[in-house]
Motif scaffolding. Structure first.
Motif, short mmCIF file in Angstrom:
data_model
loop_
_atom_site.label_atom_id
_atom_site.label_comp_id
_atom_site.label_asym_id
_atom_site.label_seq_id
_atom_site.Cartn_x
_atom_site.Cartn_y
_atom_site.Cartn_z
N ILE A 146 0.81 -1.21 0.00
CA ILE A 146 0.00 0.00 0.00
C ILE A 146 0.85 1.27 0.00
O ILE A 146 0.64 2.16 -0.83
N PRO A 147 1.85 1.43 0.92
CA PRO A 147 2.66 2.66 0.81
C PRO A 147 3.45 2.74 -0.49
O PRO A 147 3.62 3.82 -1.05
N ASP A 148 3.90 1.58 -0.99
CA ASP A 148 4.73 1.59 -2.19
C ASP A 148 3.91 1.90 -3.44
O ASP A 148 4.37 2.61 -4.33
N GLN A 149 2.68 1.40 -3.52
CA GLN A 149 1.88 1.55 -4.73
C GLN A 149 1.01 2.79 -4.74
O GLN A 149 0.67 3.30 -5.80
N LEU A 150 0.64 3.31 -3.55
CA LEU A 150 -0.29 4.43 -3.51
C LEU A 150 0.31 5.75 -3.06
O LEU A 150 -0.24 6.80 -3.37
N PHE A 151 1.42 5.73 -2.31
CA PHE A 151 1.93 6.97 -1.73
C PHE A 151 3.34 7.32 -2.21
O PHE A 151 3.64 8.51 -2.36
N THR A 152 4.19 6.36 -2.40
CA THR A 152 5.54 6.66 -2.87
C THR A 152 5.73 6.35 -4.35
O THR A 152 6.86 6.37 -4.84
N ASN A 153 4.65 6.04 -5.04
CA ASN A 153 4.70 5.71 -6.46
C ASN A 153 4.63 7.00 -7.28
O ASN A 153 3.59 7.68 -7.33
N ARG A 154 5.71 7.37 -7.94
CA ARG A 154 5.76 8.62 -8.70
C ARG A 154 4.99 8.53 -10.02
O ARG A 154 4.76 9.57 -10.67
N ARG A 155 4.61 7.35 -10.46
CA ARG A 155 3.86 7.24 -11.71
C ARG A 155 2.42 7.72 -11.56
O ARG A 155 1.77 8.05 -12.55
N ILE A 156 1.91 7.75 -10.33
CA ILE A 156 0.54 8.21 -10.13
C ILE A 156 0.41 9.68 -10.49
O ILE A 156 -0.64 10.13 -10.96
N ALA A 167 -13.25 5.37 4.76
CA ALA A 167 -12.21 5.26 3.74
C ALA A 167 -12.71 5.72 2.38
O ALA A 167 -11.98 6.35 1.61
N TYR A 168 -14.00 5.46 2.08
CA TYR A 168 -14.55 5.90 0.80
C TYR A 168 -14.57 7.42 0.70
O TYR A 168 -14.15 7.99 -0.31
N PHE A 169 -15.04 8.09 1.75
CA PHE A 169 -15.06 9.55 1.73
C PHE A 169 -13.65 10.13 1.73
O PHE A 169 -13.41 11.18 1.14
N PHE A 170 -12.72 9.43 2.39
CA PHE A 170 -11.33 9.91 2.37
C PHE A 170 -10.76 9.84 0.96
O PHE A 170 -10.07 10.74 0.50
N VAL A 171 -11.08 8.77 0.24
CA VAL A 171 -10.61 8.65 -1.14
C VAL A 171 -11.21 9.73 -2.02
O VAL A 171 -10.53 10.35 -2.84
N LYS A 172 -12.49 10.01 -1.83
CA LYS A 172 -13.16 11.00 -2.67
C LYS A 172 -12.61 12.41 -2.44
O LYS A 172 -12.52 13.21 -3.36
N SER A 173 -12.27 12.71 -1.19
CA SER A 173 -11.96 14.10 -0.87
C SER A 173 -10.48 14.40 -0.65
O SER A 173 -10.04 15.52 -0.92
N GLY A 174 -9.71 13.41 -0.19
CA GLY A 174 -8.38 13.76 0.24
C GLY A 174 -7.23 12.93 -0.26
O GLY A 174 -6.09 13.21 0.08
N TYR A 175 -7.48 11.89 -1.06
CA TYR A 175 -6.36 11.04 -1.47
C TYR A 175 -5.39 11.77 -2.37
O TYR A 175 -4.17 11.70 -2.19
N VAL A 176 -5.91 12.51 -3.38
CA VAL A 176 -5.02 13.20 -4.31
C VAL A 176 -4.17 14.23 -3.59
O VAL A 176 -2.96 14.34 -3.79
#
Length: 417
Positions: A68-78, A164-173
């Motif tokens: 999860i940290p490697d694919q969603l937070f430290t992944n520069r391709r996103i 988690a759903y609302f967090f993804v919608k509002s704050g993940y990016v």
């Protein structure tokens, strides 16, 4: 579309041959586990379902903490993918969904052979499998939302999924861009300065999460070291009375706490240490958060060995609770000492894969902790007969941690460059 997006994010090159090979390995390992439990261990085969469920949850949690940290937070391709008209919820659900499928496969591989040995109670086995998978998904949510993990642990599964759903919608990016660039990004693609709530925690979290050698390879090496070291200590210190109750458990936990690579390399593996001298950074607070990070990662291994000791040795509930307190307190004490030694003895290793990477501090911490444990055992067996070894060890370790905290509070000059 989903497959193309997944490859664009992770550059996944999994082929059918690799998938089949991994599936065959999982089937073989699952059969091997139940074969050993059924032929070499006493008791009913159905009684080991709890042990296999703990093993499956630990493997699934290991995969979640790794990916999860490697694919969603430290992944520069996103950052490149965000330029397209793509919602953050779809992006996160794609990665989390693939991870949940992988964890479901791990759970199935772990339990499929149980039906070969025990077909009378298949409904209970299926229920345990589902609970293991649901627990793995909840752990994924805790890893995905690290700054609210205490609240997430208390909430129910439905409420956790909704948050988690609302967090993804509002704050993940915004959270992802904050992790990459220390800045938020508005909807019109204009950058603006932001205030990071805890920059010390963020700096240390990025240091540890980007050094996979510290988290995984070193911890695997440390687990094997603890098992071998515990056997040597129990054999070589029989003159102080290893027949005392919980001697082996104390040696096991204290060895686990002492060989923490993350704490013993907390400054030497920090790529930002050259800039700390002129940046407006409090070295006193930085030391505190580095200690907490090392304590957090070390506590995972402590809980692993504590669960094994409590499960296989049949320890009572009260003694198991005292043993957990001892392991937690000694974990903080050893981490504090390891961070302090690495701060006072700076070194510049060429690579985190070096043979002696972090071993200087670890040897000193190991020697100090083993000496303290031997002294506790000798005191309770030869001098004092009024207090048990476990209770006395908890009191002594608490005093050690209290001394370290007082030193950190009142001797601030020791933590200044």
């Amino acid at each position: 579309m989903k497959r193309t997006l997944y490859k664009a994010i992770l550059k996944s090159r999994n082929t059918t041959i690799i998938t089949l090979s991994l599936s065959m390995i999982g089937i073989y390992v699952g059969y091997l586990i139940w074969y050993v439990l059924g032929h070499y261990l006493p008791g009913s085969i159905s009684g080991y379902r709890v042990f296999v469920s703990i093993l499956a949850i630990w493997i699934s949690a290991f995969i979640g903490i790794y990916k999860i940290p490697d694919q969603l937070f430290t992944n520069r391709r996103i950052k490149d993918v965000l330029c397209f008209p793509l919602s953050s919820s779809r992006l996160v659900l794609l990665v989390i969904g693939r991870l949940a499928c992988l964890q479901l496969g791990v759970t199935i591989f772990a339990f499929w052979a149980c039906f070969l040995y025990d077909t009378s109670d298949w409904l209970s086995t299926v229920t345990i499998m589902l609970l293991c998978w649901i627990g793995s998904c909840l752990i994924d949510l805790l890893v995905f939302y690290p700054d609210k993990w205490l609240l997430m642990a208390i909430l129910a599964a439905a409420l956790s999924t909704l948050c988690a759903y609302f967090f993804v919608k509002s704050g993940y990016v915004r959270g992802y861009l904050n992790t990459q660039n220390f800045q938020y990004q508005k909807a019109n693609k204009t950058t603006a300065p932001t205030k990071i709530k805890n920059p010390y925690f963020l700096l240390e979290w990025k240091r540890v999460s980007r050094n996979k050698e510290l988290i995984f390879f070193s911890n695997i090496k440390n687990i094997l070291t603890v098992i071998v070291l515990c056997g040597l200590l129990v054999q070589n210190f029989d003159w102080i009375g290893v027949s005392e109750q919980y001697t082996m458990e104390l040696f096991l936990l204290v060895s686990c706490c002492a060989v923490n690579t993350i704490s013993s390399t907390v400054y030497s593996s920090d790529p930002n240490k050259a800039y700390l001298s002129f940046l407006p950074v409090s070295t006193h607070r930085l030391f505190f958060w580095k200690t907490l990070q090392g304590f957090f990662w070390g506590e995972i291994t402590v809980l692993l060995f504590w669960l094994g000791a409590a499960f296989f040795h049949g320890i009572s509930a009260l003694d198991a609770f005292l043993l957990l307190i001892y392991g937690t307190v000694m974990n903080y004490g050893c981490v504090w000492l390891g961070v302090f030694l690495d701060y006072k003895m700076p070194r510049s290793p060429n690579s985190t894969n070096e043979l002696l990477h972090g071993n200087i501090s670890k040897v000193i911490v190991l020697f100090a902790s083993i000496t303290l444990t031997v002294g506790e055992i000798y005191f309770t067996t030869q001098i004092n007969d009024f207090i048990s070894l476990l209770t006395f060890s908890v009191c002594v370790s608490s005093c050690v941690v209290a001394i370290e905290c007082l030193y950190w509070l009142f001797c601030r000059r020791s933590f200044r460059d």
